[in-house]
Enzyme design. Structure first.
Site, short mmCIF file in Angstrom:
data_model
loop_
_atom_site.label_atom_id
_atom_site.label_comp_id
_atom_site.label_asym_id
_atom_site.label_seq_id
_atom_site.Cartn_x
_atom_site.Cartn_y
_atom_site.Cartn_z
N ASN A 29 0.87 -1.17 0.00
CA ASN A 29 0.00 0.00 0.00
C ASN A 29 0.91 1.23 0.00
O ASN A 29 1.58 1.51 0.98
CB ASN A 29 -0.88 -0.05 1.26
CG ASN A 29 -1.73 1.18 1.44
OD1 ASN A 29 -1.79 2.04 0.55
ND2 ASN A 29 -2.40 1.29 2.57
N TRP A 30 0.92 1.92 -1.12
CA TRP A 30 1.85 3.05 -1.26
C TRP A 30 1.30 4.33 -0.61
O TRP A 30 2.00 5.35 -0.57
CB TRP A 30 2.16 3.30 -2.75
CG TRP A 30 2.88 2.16 -3.42
CD1 TRP A 30 3.29 0.99 -2.83
CD2 TRP A 30 3.29 2.07 -4.80
NE1 TRP A 30 3.92 0.18 -3.76
CE2 TRP A 30 3.94 0.82 -4.99
CE3 TRP A 30 3.16 2.92 -5.90
CZ2 TRP A 30 4.46 0.41 -6.22
CZ3 TRP A 30 3.68 2.52 -7.13
CH2 TRP A 30 4.33 1.28 -7.28
N LYS A 31 0.08 4.29 -0.19
CA LYS A 31 -0.54 5.45 0.48
C LYS A 31 -0.31 6.73 -0.34
O LYS A 31 -0.29 6.67 -1.56
CB LYS A 31 -0.02 5.57 1.92
CG LYS A 31 -0.20 4.25 2.69
CD LYS A 31 0.03 4.36 4.17
CE LYS A 31 -0.16 3.00 4.83
NZ LYS A 31 -0.02 3.03 6.28
N HIS B 203 -9.33 0.55 5.10
CA HIS B 203 -8.02 0.75 5.75
C HIS B 203 -8.24 1.64 6.98
O HIS B 203 -9.07 2.55 6.94
CB HIS B 203 -7.03 1.40 4.77
CG HIS B 203 -5.65 1.43 5.33
ND1 HIS B 203 -5.25 2.41 6.22
CD2 HIS B 203 -4.60 0.59 5.19
CE1 HIS B 203 -4.00 2.16 6.58
NE2 HIS B 203 -3.58 1.07 5.97
N GLU C 69 -6.71 4.05 8.11
CA GLU C 69 -6.59 5.50 7.87
C GLU C 69 -7.86 6.04 7.22
O GLU C 69 -8.26 7.19 7.47
CB GLU C 69 -5.34 5.78 7.00
CG GLU C 69 -4.07 5.60 7.82
CD GLU C 69 -2.87 5.08 7.05
OE1 GLU C 69 -2.84 5.22 5.81
OE2 GLU C 69 -1.96 4.53 7.69
N GLU D 238 -5.17 -5.70 10.38
CA GLU D 238 -4.18 -4.67 10.65
C GLU D 238 -4.47 -4.01 11.99
O GLU D 238 -5.29 -3.08 12.06
CB GLU D 238 -4.20 -3.61 9.54
CG GLU D 238 -3.90 -4.17 8.18
CD GLU D 238 -3.35 -3.09 7.25
OE1 GLU D 238 -2.22 -3.23 6.79
OE2 GLU D 238 -4.06 -2.08 7.03
N GLY E 180 2.42 1.74 10.89
CA GLY E 180 3.32 2.89 10.79
C GLY E 180 4.02 3.24 12.09
O GLY E 180 4.60 4.31 12.22
N SER F 46 3.51 -2.67 10.21
CA SER F 46 4.97 -2.71 10.39
C SER F 46 5.59 -4.04 9.96
O SER F 46 6.52 -4.53 10.61
CB SER F 46 5.34 -2.35 11.83
OG SER F 46 4.90 -1.04 12.13
N GLY G 107 3.04 -1.32 4.27
CA GLY G 107 3.02 0.12 4.01
C GLY G 107 4.43 0.63 3.73
O GLY G 107 4.94 0.55 2.62
N GLY G 108 5.07 1.12 4.77
CA GLY G 108 6.38 1.77 4.65
C GLY G 108 7.39 1.02 3.79
O GLY G 108 8.00 1.60 2.87
#
Ligand code: PGA
Length: 251
Positions: free
Chosen positions: A11-13, A96, A98, A168, A174, A214, A235-236
């Site tokens: 997920n590149w957000k 998600h 977020e 998640e 994150g 993470s 993510g990251g």
């Protein structure tokens, strides 16, 4: 028991320019895939069509990060499932954390988005997860069951065939804090049990449940070793080609 093909999703957000997205997907196309995992990337909308074009013919599939529940209309800034599909998405993330916490996606809204994605044949990666406060109050399983119950309300196993679930924990996203493999396994097993009770054992056995929060090149192996963990939503580290390539090639 059914053998489930692993899924590694990135997920590149709200990251990456067009050029950065292109560089990243080109690097991923060259990566090994020793586990024959399904690889999915979710770029932001501005990069969706370009990434889909570049990924064509490779093992990489493309997901939208979210879609609106209507096909078109006066919804400034939103992207419909029709548009996401037109841009080359085969999948969409929905729910998600977020989206839930920053943009106010409620279970009710998500249920409408699920309907929209199904209507257009987008494979859904449906995210669920508890906050730290909920975990500490021993509400983890009930919170997640509620998210599944309400978000997927009204659809049969037949309609939901191919559904992907991502567990998640909000406190792990994150933050650098990963759920322990045991914590992940416990919740994944509970989700599968819920699916078996609500739909059927066959549906539960076929549904891929990803862990997210993470995930790193250094912890993916032990997480993927859990029997009910079928993949990762990253993510990251999905933004760094070598890291994500290592995650794809988990041991
Ligand atoms: P993270 O994000 O890997 O950066 O924790 C995971 C996610 O939000 O899907």
């Amino acid at each position: 028991m059914t053998k489930r093909t692993p899924i590694i999703a990135g997920n590149w957000k709200m990251h990456n320019t067009l050029a950065e997205s292109a560089t990243l997907v080109e690097a991923l196309k060259k990566a090994d895939n020793k586990n024959n995992a399904e690889i999915i990337v979710a770029p932001s909308y501005t990069s969706l069509a370009e990434v889909a074009r570049l990924a064509k013919g490779s093992a990489i599939k493309v997901a939208a990060q979210d879609v609106h529940w209507e096909d078109k209309g006066a919804f400034t800034s939103a992207v419909s499932p029709v548009q996401a599909k037109d841009a080359g998405a085969t999948h969409t993330i929905l729910g998600h954390s977020e989206r839930r916490s920053v943009f106010g996606d409620t279970d009710e809204i998500l249920n409408k988005k699920v309907a929209a994605a199904l209507r257009h044949g987008l494979t859904i990666i449906f995210c669920v997860g508890e906050t730290l406060q909920q975990r500490e109050a021993n509400e983890t399983i009930s919170v997640i069951e509620g998210q599944l119950e309400n978000g997927l309300k009204g659809f049969t196993a037949e309609q939901l065939k191919g559904l992907i679930i991502a567990y998640e924990p909000v406190w792990a996203i994150g933050t650098g804090k990963t759920a322990t493999p045991d914590q992940a396994q416990e919740v994944h097993a509970a989700i599968r049990k819920f699916l078996a009770g609500k739909y059927s054992q066959e549906f539960a056995d076929a549904t891929r449940i990803l862990y997210g929060g993470s995930v790193k090149d250094t912890n993916v192996d032990e997480i993927m070793a859990q029997p009910d963990v079928d993949g990762a939503l990253v993510g990251g580290q999905a933004l760094i080609a070598e890291k994500f390539a290592r995650i794809i090639n988990f041991n």
